[in-house]
Write an enzyme that holds these catalytic residues in place. Structure first.
Site, short mmCIF file in Angstrom:
data_model
loop_
_atom_site.label_atom_id
_atom_site.label_comp_id
_atom_site.label_asym_id
_atom_site.label_seq_id
_atom_site.Cartn_x
_atom_site.Cartn_y
_atom_site.Cartn_z
N LYS A 110 -51.10 3.72 11.38
CA LYS A 110 -52.45 3.62 10.82
C LYS A 110 -53.47 4.35 11.67
O LYS A 110 -54.60 4.63 11.22
CB LYS A 110 -52.85 2.15 10.67
CG LYS A 110 -52.99 1.38 11.97
CD LYS A 110 -53.37 -0.05 11.71
CE LYS A 110 -53.59 -0.83 13.01
NZ LYS A 110 -52.36 -0.90 13.84
N LYS A 122 -43.51 8.22 14.15
CA LYS A 122 -43.54 7.04 13.29
C LYS A 122 -44.82 7.02 12.45
O LYS A 122 -45.86 7.57 12.83
CB LYS A 122 -43.45 5.76 14.12
CG LYS A 122 -44.69 5.43 14.94
CD LYS A 122 -44.53 4.07 15.61
CE LYS A 122 -45.82 3.69 16.34
NZ LYS A 122 -45.73 2.34 16.95
N LYS A 135 -53.81 6.60 25.80
CA LYS A 135 -55.26 6.48 25.67
C LYS A 135 -55.99 7.12 26.85
O LYS A 135 -57.09 7.65 26.68
CB LYS A 135 -55.66 5.00 25.54
CG LYS A 135 -55.16 4.35 24.26
CD LYS A 135 -55.61 2.92 24.15
CE LYS A 135 -55.03 2.23 22.92
NZ LYS A 135 -55.37 2.90 21.68
#
Length: 283
Positions: A149, A146, A51
């Protein structure tokens, strides 16, 4: 989110689902644990590193503490002994364990229950390929990453409320290969196809060996169609229950409110002990 969790079949008689903000002990314990959290350690946490690269101008203390320290508080507040996580979350459990050691070393006595990681490992080494746990489902667009969402492309994942048409489209467009015309399971040479085979195995309880035998004469396109139908068959009742619960907002709110009261009582018992052991003066 609450409707989704309930719709997936989490037994409400054994679980507490609530809004975290309704249980202030989470934030209180996070603050106390922050006092024992090394900034160097926190800066090496994967989510912080990810982030911080994406949001350089938005760096703040909350980003440091939010995921690792709050997650540690979530675990320790309820004296959890086993914490089920994916492989990429093991570092957070290790952080929690190290945090417990730091607190215990500082005060010279045990205060928290030290949790253990409950990890479901993918079984790709079975000689006969008869078992697969599918602990990590990979992206439909990039089998080296992976399924997530948070991926900006909705085509990379199967959402729990996707319709049959959505699932058929997404799996039909999943990246595979041109290695061979028939279905074979090879995670190195055919990672995209291997991912679909593992997904099929997870939603059908069929072994990889049985799948590759049953579909050995299928081409990739035909197998994708079969995989989409099987995935939809598995998700259909979950999808229906999620949509039903989304309409029954009063029921969901009632469950969440009642659960929060119970969770708050349990959390407060832990915090009473923690405050006492850490030397806080009670009222």
């Amino acid at each position: 989110m609450a409707a989704t969790i309930m719709g997936c079949g989490i037994p409400l008689e054994k679980s507490l689902i609530y809004w975290q903000s309704h249980v202030p002990q989470h934030a209180e314990l996070m603050w106390l644990l922050s006092c024992f959290s090394s900034l160097g350690y926190l800066s090496r946490m994967p989510q912080y590193m990810e982030k911080s690269k994406k949001h350089v101008s938005a760096m703040n203390l909350g980003l440091y503490r939010f995921t690792p320290v709050l997650q540690a508080a979530d675990i320790l507040l309820f004296e959890s002994q086993l914490v089920p996580v994916g492989e990429d979350q093991c570092i957070h459990i290790n952080f929690t364990r190290d945090l417990v050691d730091s607190v215990h070393a500082f005060y010279g006595k045990p205060i928290f229950t030290k949790p253990e990681t409950y990890l479901l490992n993918d079984d790709e080494t079975s000689a006969d390929q008869n078992t697969v746990n599918c602990a990590r489902v990979m992206s439909l667009r990039d089998a080296s990453s992976k399924m997530s969402k948070s991926d900006p492309s909705s085509m990379s994942r199967i959402d729990l409320i996707d319709s049959l048409d959505d699932i058929v489209t997404k799996i039909g467009r999943a990246v595979t290969d041109s290695y061979g015309p028939f279905i074979t399971y090879d995670t190195e040479k055919r990672p995209g196809l291997a991912n679909l085979i593992r997904i099929y195995s997870a939603v059908s309880d069929m072994s990889i060996a049985k799948i590759t035998t049953e579909f050995q004469n299928y081409n990739t396109a035909k197998f994708k169609e079969a995989c989409a139908v099987q995935v939809n068959s598995h998700l259909a009742p979950i999808r229906e229950e999620i949509m039903r619960l989304r309409k029954d907002k009063s029921f969901v709110k009632k469950v969440m409110t009642e659960n929060a009261k119970e969770a708050k009582e349990i959390a407060e018992q832990t915090m009473k002990k923690v405050r006492k052991e850490l030397g806080f003066v009670g009222l």
